[in-house]
Design a protein around this motif. Structure first.
Motif, PDB file in Angstrom:
ATOM      1  N   GLU A  97      11.249  -0.774 -17.611  1.00  0.00           N
ATOM      2  CA  GLU A  97      11.990  -1.081 -18.573  1.00  0.00           C
ATOM      3  C   GLU A  97      11.798   0.050 -19.152  1.00  0.00           C
ATOM      4  N   LYS A  98      10.683   0.464 -19.688  1.00  0.00           N
ATOM      5  CA  LYS A  98       9.804   1.659 -20.497  1.00  0.00           C
ATOM      6  C   LYS A  98      10.238   2.601 -19.255  1.00  0.00           C
ATOM      7  N   SER A  99       9.992   3.003 -18.209  1.00  0.00           N
ATOM      8  CA  SER A  99       9.929   4.347 -17.246  1.00  0.00           C
ATOM      9  C   SER A  99      11.438   4.853 -17.339  1.00  0.00           C
ATOM     10  N   LEU A 100      12.450   3.377 -17.761  1.00  0.00           N
ATOM     11  CA  LEU A 100      13.997   4.186 -17.528  1.00  0.00           C
ATOM     12  C   LEU A 100      14.353   4.938 -18.859  1.00  0.00           C
ATOM     13  N   GLU A 101      13.638   4.301 -19.547  1.00  0.00           N
ATOM     14  CA  GLU A 101      14.333   4.419 -21.192  1.00  0.00           C
ATOM     15  C   GLU A 101      13.524   6.491 -21.459  1.00  0.00           C
ATOM     16  N   ASN A 102      11.836   5.961 -21.418  1.00  0.00           N
ATOM     17  CA  ASN A 102      11.844   7.146 -21.947  1.00  0.00           C
ATOM     18  C   ASN A 102      11.096   8.762 -20.489  1.00  0.00           C
ATOM     19  N   GLY A 103      11.392   7.452 -19.403  1.00  0.00           N
ATOM     20  CA  GLY A 103      10.719   8.910 -18.041  1.00  0.00           C
ATOM     21  C   GLY A 103       9.401   8.193 -18.050  1.00  0.00           C
ATOM     22  N   GLU A 104       8.520   8.010 -18.708  1.00  0.00           N
ATOM     23  CA  GLU A 104       7.077   8.188 -18.189  1.00  0.00           C
ATOM     24  C   GLU A 104       7.014   7.115 -17.963  1.00  0.00           C
ATOM     25  N   HIS A 105       5.479   7.513 -16.348  1.00  0.00           N
ATOM     26  CA  HIS A 105       5.477   5.911 -15.921  1.00  0.00           C
ATOM     27  C   HIS A 105       3.494   6.427 -16.347  1.00  0.00           C
ATOM     28  N   TRP A 106       2.703   5.090 -16.806  1.00  0.00           N
ATOM     29  CA  TRP A 106       1.636   5.158 -17.303  1.00  0.00           C
ATOM     30  C   TRP A 106       0.309   4.630 -16.358  1.00  0.00           C
ATOM     31  N   LEU A 107      -0.122   5.548 -15.514  1.00  0.00           N
ATOM     32  CA  LEU A 107      -1.299   4.552 -14.685  1.00  0.00           C
ATOM     33  C   LEU A 107      -2.490   4.672 -14.382  1.00  0.00           C
ATOM     34  N   LYS A 108      -3.154   4.165 -14.139  1.00  0.00           N
ATOM     35  CA  LYS A 108      -4.416   3.632 -14.199  1.00  0.00           C
ATOM     36  C   LYS A 108      -5.425   3.181 -12.796  1.00  0.00           C
ATOM     37  N   PRO A 109      -6.191   4.670 -12.541  1.00  0.00           N
ATOM     38  CA  PRO A 109      -6.573   3.886 -11.365  1.00  0.00           C
ATOM     39  C   PRO A 109      -7.388   1.958 -11.080  1.00  0.00           C
ATOM     40  N   ASN A 110      -7.374   2.076  -9.843  1.00  0.00           N
ATOM     41  CA  ASN A 110      -7.456   0.239  -9.225  1.00  0.00           C
ATOM     42  C   ASN A 110      -9.204   0.135  -9.818  1.00  0.00           C
ATOM     43  N   HIS A 111      -9.889   1.254  -9.404  1.00  0.00           N
ATOM     44  CA  HIS A 111     -11.409   1.173  -8.413  1.00  0.00           C
ATOM     45  C   HIS A 111     -12.126   2.078  -9.864  1.00  0.00           C
ATOM     46  N   CYS A 112     -11.955   3.304 -10.616  1.00  0.00           N
ATOM     47  CA  CYS A 112     -12.325   4.676 -10.551  1.00  0.00           C
ATOM     48  C   CYS A 112     -12.967   4.369 -12.627  1.00  0.00           C
ATOM     49  N   ARG A 113     -13.849   4.107 -12.410  1.00  0.00           N
ATOM     50  CA  ARG A 113     -13.699   3.381 -14.544  1.00  0.00           C
ATOM     51  C   ARG A 113     -14.445   5.015 -15.204  1.00  0.00           C
ATOM     52  N   GLN A 114     -14.621   5.986 -13.941  1.00  0.00           N
ATOM     53  CA  GLN A 114     -15.637   6.618 -14.966  1.00  0.00           C
ATOM     54  C   GLN A 114     -15.631   8.357 -14.215  1.00  0.00           C
ATOM     55  N   LEU A 115     -15.337   8.819 -14.206  1.00  0.00           N
ATOM     56  CA  LEU A 115     -15.068  10.547 -13.347  1.00  0.00           C
ATOM     57  C   LEU A 115     -16.329  11.017 -13.635  1.00  0.00           C
ATOM     58  N   GLU A 116     -17.372  11.500 -13.385  1.00  0.00           N
ATOM     59  CA  GLU A 116     -18.866  12.432 -13.106  1.00  0.00           C
ATOM     60  C   GLU A 116     -18.375  13.541 -13.169  1.00  0.00           C
ATOM     61  N   PRO A 117     -19.326  14.441 -13.695  1.00  0.00           N
ATOM     62  CA  PRO A 117     -18.771  15.976 -14.116  1.00  0.00           C
ATOM     63  C   PRO A 117     -18.966  16.720 -12.513  1.00  0.00           C
ATOM     64  N   GLY A 118     -18.205  17.999 -12.405  1.00  0.00           N
ATOM     65  CA  GLY A 118     -17.541  18.195 -11.146  1.00  0.00           C
ATOM     66  C   GLY A 118     -16.863  17.026 -10.406  1.00  0.00           C
ATOM     67  N   GLY A 119     -16.802  15.668 -10.713  1.00  0.00           N
ATOM     68  CA  GLY A 119     -15.905  15.084  -9.597  1.00  0.00           C
ATOM     69  C   GLY A 119     -14.357  15.186  -9.959  1.00  0.00           C
ATOM     70  N   SER A 120     -13.907  14.080  -9.253  1.00  0.00           N
ATOM     71  CA  SER A 120     -11.880  14.677  -9.126  1.00  0.00           C
ATOM     72  C   SER A 120     -11.570  13.286  -9.182  1.00  0.00           C
ATOM     73  N   LEU A 121     -10.429  13.459  -9.160  1.00  0.00           N
ATOM     74  CA  LEU A 121      -9.976  12.061  -8.429  1.00  0.00           C
ATOM     75  C   LEU A 121      -8.443  11.854  -8.344  1.00  0.00           C
ATOM     76  N   THR A 122      -7.458  11.693  -6.905  1.00  0.00           N
ATOM     77  CA  THR A 122      -6.182  11.993  -7.178  1.00  0.00           C
ATOM     78  C   THR A 122      -4.880  10.335  -7.252  1.00  0.00           C
ATOM     79  N   PHE A 123      -4.029  11.246  -7.857  1.00  0.00           N
ATOM     80  CA  PHE A 123      -2.923  10.573  -7.489  1.00  0.00           C
ATOM     81  C   PHE A 123      -1.579  10.758  -6.460  1.00  0.00           C
ATOM     82  N   SER A 124      -1.432  10.279  -5.850  1.00  0.00           N
ATOM     83  CA  SER A 124      -0.657  10.321  -4.164  1.00  0.00           C
ATOM     84  C   SER A 124       0.669  10.044  -4.611  1.00  0.00           C
ATOM     85  N   ASN A 125       1.319  10.621  -4.776  1.00  0.00           N
ATOM     86  CA  ASN A 125       2.860  10.515  -5.028  1.00  0.00           C
ATOM     87  C   ASN A 125       3.629  10.415  -3.908  1.00  0.00           C
ATOM     88  N   GLU A 126       5.255   9.543  -4.187  1.00  0.00           N
ATOM     89  CA  GLU A 126       5.833  10.614  -3.457  1.00  0.00           C
ATOM     90  C   GLU A 126       7.207  10.769  -4.291  1.00  0.00           C
TER      91      GLU A 126
END
Length: 163
Positions: free
Chosen positions: A97-126
Protein backbone atom coordinates in the motif's frame (compact mmCIF):
# COMPACT_ATOMS: atom_id res chain seq x y z
CA UNK A 1 57.08 14.50 24.79
CA UNK A 2 55.11 13.16 21.82
CA UNK A 3 51.44 13.85 21.51
CA UNK A 4 49.27 11.27 19.91
CA UNK A 5 46.97 12.76 17.36
CA UNK A 6 43.41 11.58 17.84
CA UNK A 7 41.95 9.80 14.85
CA UNK A 8 38.87 11.59 13.55
CA UNK A 9 35.95 9.19 13.07
CA UNK A 10 34.05 9.69 9.83
CA UNK A 11 30.85 7.95 8.84
CA UNK A 12 30.63 8.33 5.07
CA UNK A 13 29.30 6.36 2.20
CA UNK A 14 28.57 6.36 -1.50
CA UNK A 15 25.62 4.83 -3.32
CA UNK A 16 25.10 4.41 -7.05
CA UNK A 17 23.13 2.44 -9.61
CA UNK A 18 24.62 0.21 -12.27
CA UNK A 19 21.99 -1.08 -14.66
CA UNK A 20 21.04 -2.25 -18.14
CA UNK A 21 17.80 -1.52 -20.00
CA UNK A 22 16.18 -4.19 -22.17
CA UNK A 23 13.61 -3.02 -24.68
CA UNK A 24 10.59 -5.17 -25.50
CA UNK A 25 10.22 -7.15 -28.69
CA UNK A 26 8.17 -4.95 -30.99
CA UNK A 27 5.94 -7.91 -31.88
CA UNK A 28 4.83 -8.46 -28.27
CA UNK A 29 1.32 -7.28 -27.44
CA UNK A 30 2.19 -6.66 -23.78
CA UNK A 31 5.19 -4.42 -24.11
CA UNK A 32 7.43 -4.12 -21.06
CA UNK A 33 10.76 -2.40 -20.59
CA UNK A 34 12.97 -4.41 -18.24
CA UNK A 35 15.69 -2.78 -16.16
CA UNK A 36 18.16 -5.11 -14.46
CA UNK A 37 20.59 -3.50 -12.10
CA UNK A 38 22.17 -2.98 -8.73
CA UNK A 39 22.16 -0.30 -6.09
CA UNK A 40 25.67 -0.47 -4.67
CA UNK A 41 26.55 1.05 -1.30
CA UNK A 42 30.19 1.53 -0.29
CA UNK A 43 31.46 2.57 3.14
CA UNK A 44 34.01 5.31 2.36
CA UNK A 45 34.51 6.35 5.99
CA UNK A 46 36.72 4.90 8.70
CA UNK A 47 34.04 3.53 11.02
CA UNK A 48 31.41 0.79 10.77
CA UNK A 49 27.99 1.71 9.40
CA UNK A 50 25.33 -0.09 11.46
CA UNK A 51 21.83 -1.22 10.48
CA UNK A 52 21.98 -0.32 6.79
CA UNK A 53 18.74 0.28 4.88
CA UNK A 54 17.78 1.67 1.52
CA UNK A 55 14.84 3.49 -0.01
CA UNK A 56 14.02 3.19 -3.69
CA UNK A 57 11.59 5.88 -4.83
CA UNK A 58 9.85 5.16 -8.12
CA UNK A 59 8.08 8.00 -9.93
CA UNK A 60 5.34 7.56 -10.98
CA UNK A 61 4.66 4.40 -8.94
CA UNK A 62 1.87 3.03 -11.16
CA UNK A 63 2.52 0.21 -13.64
CA UNK A 64 6.06 -0.44 -12.40
CA UNK A 65 6.92 -3.73 -10.70
CA UNK A 66 10.02 -4.01 -8.52
CA UNK A 67 11.56 -7.43 -8.25
CA UNK A 68 14.85 -8.82 -7.08
CA UNK A 69 16.20 -10.55 -4.02
CA UNK A 70 13.32 -9.50 -1.79
CA UNK A 71 11.72 -11.93 0.62
CA UNK A 72 11.18 -12.61 4.27
CA UNK A 73 13.94 -12.90 6.84
CA UNK A 74 13.70 -16.69 6.82
CA UNK A 75 13.35 -17.21 3.06
CA UNK A 76 16.51 -18.80 1.66
CA UNK A 77 15.48 -19.78 -1.87
CA UNK A 78 16.04 -16.26 -3.15
CA UNK A 79 19.60 -16.26 -1.82
CA UNK A 80 20.80 -19.36 -3.63
CA UNK A 81 21.51 -17.88 -7.04
CA UNK A 82 25.30 -17.88 -7.21
CA UNK A 83 25.76 -14.13 -6.89
CA UNK A 84 27.40 -12.28 -4.06
CA UNK A 85 24.50 -9.92 -3.46
CA UNK A 86 22.46 -9.89 -0.30
CA UNK A 87 18.79 -10.87 0.03
CA UNK A 88 16.58 -8.06 1.36
CA UNK A 89 13.19 -7.63 3.04
CA UNK A 90 10.65 -4.84 3.33
CA UNK A 91 10.72 -2.87 6.58
CA UNK A 92 6.95 -2.36 6.75
CA UNK A 93 4.27 -5.04 6.72
CA UNK A 94 1.99 -2.83 4.62
CA UNK A 95 4.73 -2.13 2.07
CA UNK A 96 2.48 -2.75 -0.93
CA UNK A 97 0.00 0.00 0.00
CA UNK A 98 2.78 2.43 0.93
CA UNK A 99 4.74 1.84 -2.28
CA UNK A 100 1.64 2.40 -4.42
CA UNK A 101 0.84 5.56 -2.47
CA UNK A 102 4.25 7.28 -2.49
CA UNK A 103 6.44 5.11 -4.73
CA UNK A 104 8.86 4.36 -1.87
CA UNK A 105 10.25 0.89 -1.21
CA UNK A 106 12.05 0.70 2.17
CA UNK A 107 14.33 -2.35 2.42
CA UNK A 108 16.88 -3.84 4.81
CA UNK A 109 19.38 -6.60 4.08
CA UNK A 110 18.49 -9.96 5.63
CA UNK A 111 21.93 -10.68 7.05
CA UNK A 112 24.20 -7.64 6.83
CA UNK A 113 23.93 -5.67 10.08
CA UNK A 114 27.17 -3.76 9.71
CA UNK A 115 29.15 -2.37 6.79
CA UNK A 116 32.86 -2.15 7.58
CA UNK A 117 35.15 0.61 6.25
CA UNK A 118 35.91 -0.10 2.60
CA UNK A 119 33.12 -2.68 2.45
CA UNK A 120 30.20 -2.65 0.06
CA UNK A 121 26.64 -3.92 -0.04
CA UNK A 122 24.55 -4.59 -3.16
CA UNK A 123 20.80 -4.66 -3.77
CA UNK A 124 20.15 -6.51 -7.03
CA UNK A 125 16.87 -5.54 -8.61
CA UNK A 126 14.68 -5.86 -11.64
CA UNK A 127 12.08 -3.34 -12.75
CA UNK A 128 9.34 -4.11 -15.23
CA UNK A 129 7.67 -1.09 -16.78
CA UNK A 130 4.55 -1.34 -18.94
CA UNK A 131 4.94 0.78 -22.06
CA UNK A 132 1.16 1.08 -22.38
CA UNK A 133 0.96 3.37 -19.34
CA UNK A 134 -0.17 6.99 -19.65
CA UNK A 135 3.10 8.53 -18.42
CA UNK A 136 5.94 7.76 -20.79
CA UNK A 137 8.74 8.03 -18.25
CA UNK A 138 9.96 6.39 -15.05
CA UNK A 139 12.57 7.65 -12.62
CA UNK A 140 14.09 5.57 -9.82
CA UNK A 141 15.98 7.34 -7.03
CA UNK A 142 18.06 5.50 -4.43
CA UNK A 143 18.90 6.50 -0.87
CA UNK A 144 21.07 4.85 1.79
CA UNK A 145 20.55 5.18 5.55
CA UNK A 146 22.20 3.76 8.66
CA UNK A 147 22.46 4.57 12.38
CA UNK A 148 25.42 6.86 11.72
CA UNK A 149 23.87 8.61 8.68
CA UNK A 150 20.28 9.15 9.78
CA UNK A 151 19.49 11.82 7.14
CA UNK A 152 20.68 9.45 4.43
CA UNK A 153 22.67 9.93 1.28
CA UNK A 154 21.27 9.96 -2.23
CA UNK A 155 22.65 7.77 -4.97
CA UNK A 156 25.14 9.45 -7.31
CA UNK A 157 22.83 8.70 -10.23
CA UNK A 158 19.19 7.84 -10.94
CA UNK A 159 17.63 5.36 -13.30
CA UNK A 160 15.65 7.38 -15.84
CA UNK A 161 13.66 5.76 -18.64
CA UNK A 162 11.76 7.70 -21.32
CA UNK A 163 9.77 5.85 -23.98
Amino acid sequence: MFWKKKKHVTAEGLAWFSYAVMLPDMDDEEKEVTVIGNLIIKNTGNTNLNNPMICLRIKPPENVRLGGKIGSLTHTALMIDGTNSEAWHYIDDNWKEKSLENGEHWLKPNHCRQLEPGGSLTFSNELRILTTKKEKFVMVEGFFYCDEIKNGIGALNNITINF
